[in-house]
Design an enzyme around this catalytic site. Structure first.
Site, PDB file in Angstrom:
ATOM      1  N   CYS A  93       0.677  -1.334  -0.017  1.00 42.43           N
ATOM      2  CA  CYS A  93       0.177  -0.023  -0.030  1.00 42.43           C
ATOM      3  C   CYS A  93       0.857   1.192  -0.153  1.00 42.43           C
ATOM      4  CB  CYS A  93      -0.903  -0.151   1.264  1.00 42.43           C
ATOM      5  SG  CYS A  93      -1.881  -1.293   1.600  1.00 42.43           S
TER       6      CYS A  93
ATOM      7  N   ARG B 220       5.067   0.257  -6.022  1.00 40.39           N
ATOM      8  CA  ARG B 220       4.867  -0.612  -4.855  1.00 40.39           C
ATOM      9  C   ARG B 220       3.925  -1.729  -4.997  1.00 40.39           C
ATOM     10  NH1 ARG B 220       6.881   2.542  -0.348  1.00 40.39           N
ATOM     11  NH2 ARG B 220       5.615   1.182   1.272  1.00 40.39           N
TER      12      ARG B 220
ATOM     13  N   TRP C 174      -3.093  -2.604  -1.676  1.00 42.15           N
ATOM     14  CA  TRP C 174      -2.943  -4.041  -2.061  1.00 42.15           C
ATOM     15  C   TRP C 174      -3.728  -4.965  -1.044  1.00 42.15           C
ATOM     16  CZ3 TRP C 174      -0.284  -8.377  -0.233  1.00 42.15           C
ATOM     17  CH2 TRP C 174       0.045  -9.281  -1.115  1.00 42.15           C
TER      18      TRP C 174
ATOM     19  N   ASN D  55      -1.611   1.693   6.069  1.00 48.45           N
ATOM     20  CA  ASN D  55      -0.768   0.942   5.380  1.00 48.45           C
ATOM     21  C   ASN D  55      -0.629  -0.135   6.733  1.00 48.45           C
ATOM     22  OD1 ASN D  55       1.105  -0.926   4.185  1.00 48.45           O
ATOM     23  ND2 ASN D  55       2.614   0.796   3.721  1.00 48.45           N
ATOM     24  N   GLY D  56      -0.368  -1.432   6.455  1.00 47.98           N
ATOM     25  CA  GLY D  56      -0.284  -2.342   7.489  1.00 47.98           C
ATOM     26  C   GLY D  56      -1.413  -3.234   7.842  1.00 47.98           C
TER      27      GLY D  56
ATOM     28  N   GLU E  93      16.792 -17.670  -9.254  1.00 48.78           N
ATOM     29  CA  GLU E  93      16.670 -16.235  -9.701  1.00 48.78           C
ATOM     30  C   GLU E  93      16.171 -16.146 -11.052  1.00 48.78           C
ATOM     31  OE1 GLU E  93      15.986 -13.819  -7.733  1.00 48.78           O
ATOM     32  OE2 GLU E  93      16.511 -12.011  -9.189  1.00 48.78           O
TER      33      GLU E  93
ATOM     34  N   LYS F 152      12.458 -14.641 -11.898  1.00 48.64           N
ATOM     35  CA  LYS F 152      12.287 -13.478 -12.792  1.00 48.64           C
ATOM     36  C   LYS F 152      11.169 -13.888 -13.808  1.00 48.64           C
ATOM     37  CE  LYS F 152      13.424 -10.871 -10.711  1.00 48.64           C
ATOM     38  NZ  LYS F 152      14.206 -10.853  -9.561  1.00 48.64           N
TER      39      LYS F 152
ATOM     40  N   GLU G 196       7.628 -14.317 -12.339  1.00 48.31           N
ATOM     41  CA  GLU G 196       6.587 -13.203 -11.722  1.00 48.31           C
ATOM     42  C   GLU G 196       6.439 -12.204 -12.761  1.00 48.31           C
ATOM     43  OE1 GLU G 196       8.971 -10.894  -8.849  1.00 48.31           O
ATOM     44  OE2 GLU G 196      10.705 -11.281  -9.791  1.00 48.31           O
TER      45      GLU G 196
ATOM     46  N   HIS H 132      16.056 -36.571  -9.602  1.00 52.13           N
ATOM     47  CA  HIS H 132      15.217 -37.356  -8.625  1.00 52.13           C
ATOM     48  C   HIS H 132      13.784 -36.923  -8.470  1.00 52.13           C
ATOM     49  CE1 HIS H 132      19.155 -38.608  -6.398  1.00 52.13           C
ATOM     50  NE2 HIS H 132      19.574 -37.372  -7.136  1.00 52.13           N
TER      51      HIS H 132
ATOM     52  N   LYS I  23       5.858  -4.187  -4.220  1.00 47.31           N
ATOM     53  CA  LYS I  23       7.294  -3.997  -4.302  1.00 47.31           C
ATOM     54  C   LYS I  23       7.667  -4.178  -3.035  1.00 47.31           C
ATOM     55  CE  LYS I  23      11.279  -2.872  -5.729  1.00 47.31           C
ATOM     56  NZ  LYS I  23      11.885  -3.897  -6.583  1.00 47.31           N
TER      57      LYS I  23
HETATM   58  C1  F6R Z   1      11.327 -10.478  -6.895  1.00 49.15           C
HETATM   59  C2  F6R Z   1      11.215  -9.844  -5.849  1.00 49.15           C
HETATM   60  C3  F6R Z   1      10.812 -10.118  -4.277  1.00 49.15           C
HETATM   61  C4  F6R Z   1      11.679  -9.360  -3.444  1.00 49.15           C
HETATM   62  C5  F6R Z   1      11.186  -9.901  -1.932  1.00 49.15           C
HETATM   63  C6  F6R Z   1      11.841  -9.330  -0.871  1.00 49.15           C
HETATM   64  O1  F6R Z   1      11.807  -9.906  -7.890  1.00 49.15           O
HETATM   65  O2  F6R Z   1      11.512  -8.508  -5.916  1.00 49.15           O
HETATM   66  O3  F6R Z   1      11.039 -11.772  -4.286  1.00 49.15           O
HETATM   67  O4  F6R Z   1      13.010  -9.787  -3.536  1.00 49.15           O
HETATM   68  O5  F6R Z   1       9.920  -9.750  -1.737  1.00 49.15           O
HETATM   69  O6  F6R Z   1      11.863  -7.794  -0.747  1.00 49.15           O
HETATM   70  P1  F6R Z   1      13.039  -6.956  -0.056  1.00 49.15           P
HETATM   71  O7  F6R Z   1      14.560  -7.260  -0.776  1.00 49.15           O
HETATM   72  O8  F6R Z   1      12.586  -5.658  -0.276  1.00 49.15           O
HETATM   73  O9  F6R Z   1      13.199  -7.526   1.112  1.00 49.15           O
END
Ligand code: F6R
Length: 612
Positions: A2, A27, A75, A104-105, A485, A489, A492, A508, A607
Site C-alpha cells: 500500500c 509498490r 494492496w 498501510n499495515g 533467480e 524473474k 513473476e 530425482h 514492491k
Molecule cells: C522478486 C522480488 C521479491 C523480493 C522480496 C524481498 O523480484 O522483488 O522476491 O526480493 O519480496 O524484498 P526485499 O528485498 O525488499 O526484502
C-alpha cells in the site's frame, strides 16, 4: 505494498496527491482512493484498478478543491478488491465527525475491536481492518483529532502507517506509524507525507521519518511529534539524498529494463570508497565498530525472502569460502517460526532491498531477542530493517522502482562478497589475496556491461520458446541460486511457469517433466562443477529438451550441446553470479514484453511486502 500520500499546505492538494500516488505505483496495488477537505466538507473518490481510473472518477465527480487531503493505493489484505474496500475509510457517519483515514499495515486485533464497536452501535460498510480503526478514532473523538488518534492507537496491535483528517478540523493532518514506513516532507508552509521519499522529492528535500509508536500533528506552518501516550518526541529533519532522475524512466520503456542497464553504475557506487587496493582491505564504515566481534563469530545466518533470499544463498557460499565461518541461509519467514537455535557468537544478516519486508524484519527481531548480533544488507536508507540492526552495509544502488528486483540483487551479492572479505581479512586471508579479489570485484561492472550487449541475441532466442508454458532453470554450486533467480524473474513478470533447482536434483523427480521442446536453461559457466553440468545437459538433450546455456566466453564445447548460448565474460567462480544473472534478467524481461504483460507492475505483486 500500500502507498500513502497526504498533503497539507496552501496549494491545491488533489494534483499533488495524484502525482504522489503515481510515484508510488511501483509498490504494487489493486485500487486507489483520495479524500480532500473542500470548504469544510470531505470529498472522496475510490476506484479499483490504476490511478488513472481514480483520476477519471474525480473528473466525473467535479473538481476536488482544497489544500488538505489524503490518498492511498491499496494492496488487498482484508477483504476483496472492491471500491468499497479501497481507502480512505470513514468513521461512523452517525457520529457526524467526518473522519477519514488511509492505512498501510494490518490491525491484528481488528476482530475484537469490531465486535466492541458493533456492540456500541457502529455499522461497517467495508470488510477492512482499516475501517475498524477509523470507527475507533471516531468513537474516542472529543474535538481533538491528535488526541483521538493517540487514544485509538493505544488500543491497537499490529502494524500501521496512517494519515487522518477530520471535517471539524480543516487545518490539521494527523499521521502515525508503527512497523510500516512513513516519511514527512517539510516544505515552506506545507507538508507532504508519503510511504517513501519518491513521492516527496519533487516538492522538498527536507524530511523526517517517524519512529515507531509516534504520532505527528501537522498544521500548515508547524508540526508536533509525540508518542501515542502523548510524550513529546523530537523529529530530526534531514536532507534527503535523492536524485529525481533516478526515479524517472528516461529513454527506457520500463523501469525494469532501466534498472538492468543501471547495474554497472550501481555496483560502482556500491564499491566506491570501500575498496583499499593497496592495503588489501575492504572498508565498511557501517560495521567497523563490530569488526572484532564479527570476525570471532561462530556462525552466520543470512535471512531474506524472494530475490533477496537468493542473494542470501550466495552470501553463504561466499562467507564460508572467504570468511571461513560456518554459514547458513534461511527464508526469514521460516526462521522466525522454527524456534531457531541462536548460540553465543551467532550473527544474523538480514538481506532486503526495501528494508521493510515484514518476515525479514520479524526474523531479525526474533534473532536479536535470542541474543544474536543483527546485521543488515539493505538498500533503502533509514528503513525499518536498517534501524533495527546493530550495524549494516547499504547497497547504494539507488531506488529500485520495477517490482522485479534486478540491480538490488547484484548489489546484495556484491555487499555479501565485501562482507565476507571483511571477515576473511581479519581471519585467514592475506592482503595479497584480498587485493587480487578486489581487483576482480572492480572488473565486475565492466563485465556486466559486456553481458548487457547480449540483449538482442537473448530477445531473438527467447522468441523461439515464447509459447512454452513450462521452463526449467538448472545450475550447480553458486549457479544454483542464479538458476532460482532466473526462474523467479521469468514467472513473476511473464507468468510462465518456471522451476529452478540444483542440476543434480533433476534426476530425482523433475526429469519426468522433460518432454520434446521443453526449454531448460542451464547456468553452465566454466567452474569447479562444469563437467558435471555437461552431463546434466546431455540428460536433458536425450529426452528432447531444448537447452539454453549461459556459458563462459570462449567455451566452444558447449555450442554443440545447446540450441542457444549466452556467453558472459570469464570472472572468478565466486563472483560469477553477478554476471550470469544478467542474461536471465534480460530473458525474463523480453519474454514478458513479448507476452504483453505489465513488466513493472506484475499482477498480485507488491514492491515491498509489509505483511506476513
Ligand atoms: C522478486 C522480488 C521479491 C523480493 C522480496 C524481498 O523480484 O522483488 O522476491 O526480493 O519480496 O524484498 P526485499 O528485498 O525488499 O526484502
Amino acid at each position: 505494498m500500500c502507498g500513502i500520500v497526504a498533503y497539507i499546505g496552501r496549494r491545491p492538494a488533489t494534483p499533488i496527491l495524484l502525482e504522489g500516488l503515481k510515484r508510488l505505483e511501483y509498490r504494487g496495488y489493486d485500487s486507489a482512493g483520495v479524500a480532500v477537505l473542500e470548504g469544510g466538507k470531505l470529498k472522496m473518490a475510490r476506484a479499483v484498478g490504476r490511478v488513472r481510473n481514480l483520476e477519471e472518477l474525480i473528473e466525473k465527480q467535479g473538481k476536488f478543491e482544497g489544500s488538505l487531503g489524503i490518498a492511498h493505493t491499496r494492496w488487498a489484505t482484508h477483504g476483496g478488491v472492491t471500491d468499497k474496500n479501497a481507502h480512505p475509510h470513514c468513521d461512523d457517519s452517525k457520529l457526524g465527525h467526518g473522519i477519514a483515514i488511509i492505512h498501510n499495515g494490518i490491525i491484528e486485533n481488528y476482530a475484537s475491536l469490531k465486535t466492541y464497536l458493533t456492540e456500541k452501535g457502529h455499522t461497517f460498510v467495508s470488510d477492512t481492518d482499516t475501517e475498524v480503526l477509523a470507527h475507533l478514532i471516531g468513537e474516542v473523538y472529543k474535538g481533538d483529532l491528535e488526541k483521538a488518534v493517540q487514544a485509538a492507537l493505544r488500543e491497537v496491535t499490529g502494524a500501521y502507517a496512517i494519515a487522518v483528517v477530520c471535517q471539524k478540523e480543516p487545518d490539521v493532518l494527523v499521521v502515525a506509524r508503527k512497523g510500516s514506513p512513513l516519511m514527512v516532507g517539510v516544505g515552506k508552509d506545507e507538508y507532504v507525507v508519503a510511504s517513501d521519499s519518491s513521492a516527496i522529492v519533487a516538492h522538498t528535500t527536507q524530511a523526517f521519518t517517524l519512529a515507531d509508536y509516534t504520532v505527528a500533528k501537522l498544521t500548515r506552518d508547524s508540526f508536533r511529534t509525540s508518542t501515542v501516550d502523548d510524550v513529546p518526541v523530537n523529529a530530526q529533519v534531514k536532507e534527503l539524498e535523492f536524485d529525481l532522475a533516478e526515479i524517472e524512466l528516461g529513454n527506457f520503456e520500463h523501469y525494469m529494463l532501466k534498472e538492468i542497464y543501471e547495474q554497472p553504475r550501481a555496483l560502482r557506487m556500491t564499491l566506491q570508497g570501500r575498496v583499499d587496493m593497496r592495503g588489501g582491505q575492504i572498508v565498511l564504515g557501517g560495521i567497523s565498530q563490530l569488526a572484532r566481534q564479527l570476525a570471532t563469530s561462530r556462525r552466520i545466518v543470512f535471512v531474506g525472502q524472494g530475490t533477496a533470499l537468493h542473494a542470501c544463498m550466495i552470501g553463504t557460499y561466499l562467507m564460508e569460502e572467504l570468511g571461513k565461518i560456518p554459514s547458513d541461509w534461511s527464508y526469514a519467514s521460516e526462521f522466525r517460526y522454527r524456534n531457531p537455535i541462536v548460540e553465543e557468537g551467532t550473527v544474523v544478516v538480514a538481506v532486503s532491498q526495501s528494508g521493510e519486508t515484514a518476515d525479514t524484519l520479524a526474523a531479525l527481531q526474533e534473532a536479536k531477542s535470542r541474543g544474536a548480533m543483527a546485521l543488515g544488507i539493505v538498500n533503502v536508507v533509514g528503513s525499518s530493517i536498517s534501524r533495527e540492526t546493530d550495524a549494516g552495509v547499504y547497497l547504494r544502488v539507488g531506488p529500485e522502482i520495477g517490482v522485479a528486483s534486478t540491480k538490488a540483487f547484484v548489489g546484495q551479492v556484491m555487499v555479501a562478497s565485501m562482507l565476507s572479505l571483511f571477515v576473511g581479512r581479519r581471519r585467514y586471508l592475506s592482503a595479497d589475496h584480498v587485493t587480487k579479489f578486489l581487483q576482480a570485484l572492480d572488473r565486475i561492472p565492466a563485465a556486466i556491461e559486456r553481458a548487457l550487449l547480449l540483449s538482442d541475441h537473448i530477445k531473438k532466442a527467447t522468441e523461439k520458446y515464447i509459447e512454452r508454458e513450462n521452463w526449467l532453470f538448472l545450475g550447480r554450486g553458486l549457479n544454483w541460486p542464479v538458476a532460482l533467480e532466473g526462474a523467479l524473474k521469468l514467472k513473476e513478470i511473464s507468468y510462465i511457469h518456471a522451476e529452478g533447482m540444483p542440476a543434480a536434483e533433476m534426476k530425482h523427480g523433475p526429469i519426468a517433466l522433460i518432454d520434446k521442446g521443453m526449454p531448460v536453461v542451464f547456468v553452465a559457466t566454466r567452474n569447479s562443477q562444469y563437467e558435471k553440468v555437461l552431463s546434466n545437459i546431455q540428460e536433458v538433450r536425450s529426452r528432447g529438451g531444448h537447452v539454453i546455456a549461459v556459458a563462459t566466453e570462449g567455451d566452444e564445447d558447449i555450442k554443440s550441446m545447446a540450441e542457444d548460448v549466452f556467453y558472459v565474460p570469464d570472472v572468478p567462480e565466486l563472483l560469477q553470479p553477478l554476471v550470469t544473472v544478467v542474461p536471465l534478467q534480460l530473458m525474463a524481461y523480453h519474454a514478458a514484453v513479448m507476452r504483453g504483460k505489465d513488466v513493472d507492475k506484475p499482477r498480485n505483486l507488491a514492491k515491498s511486502v509489509t505483511v506476513e
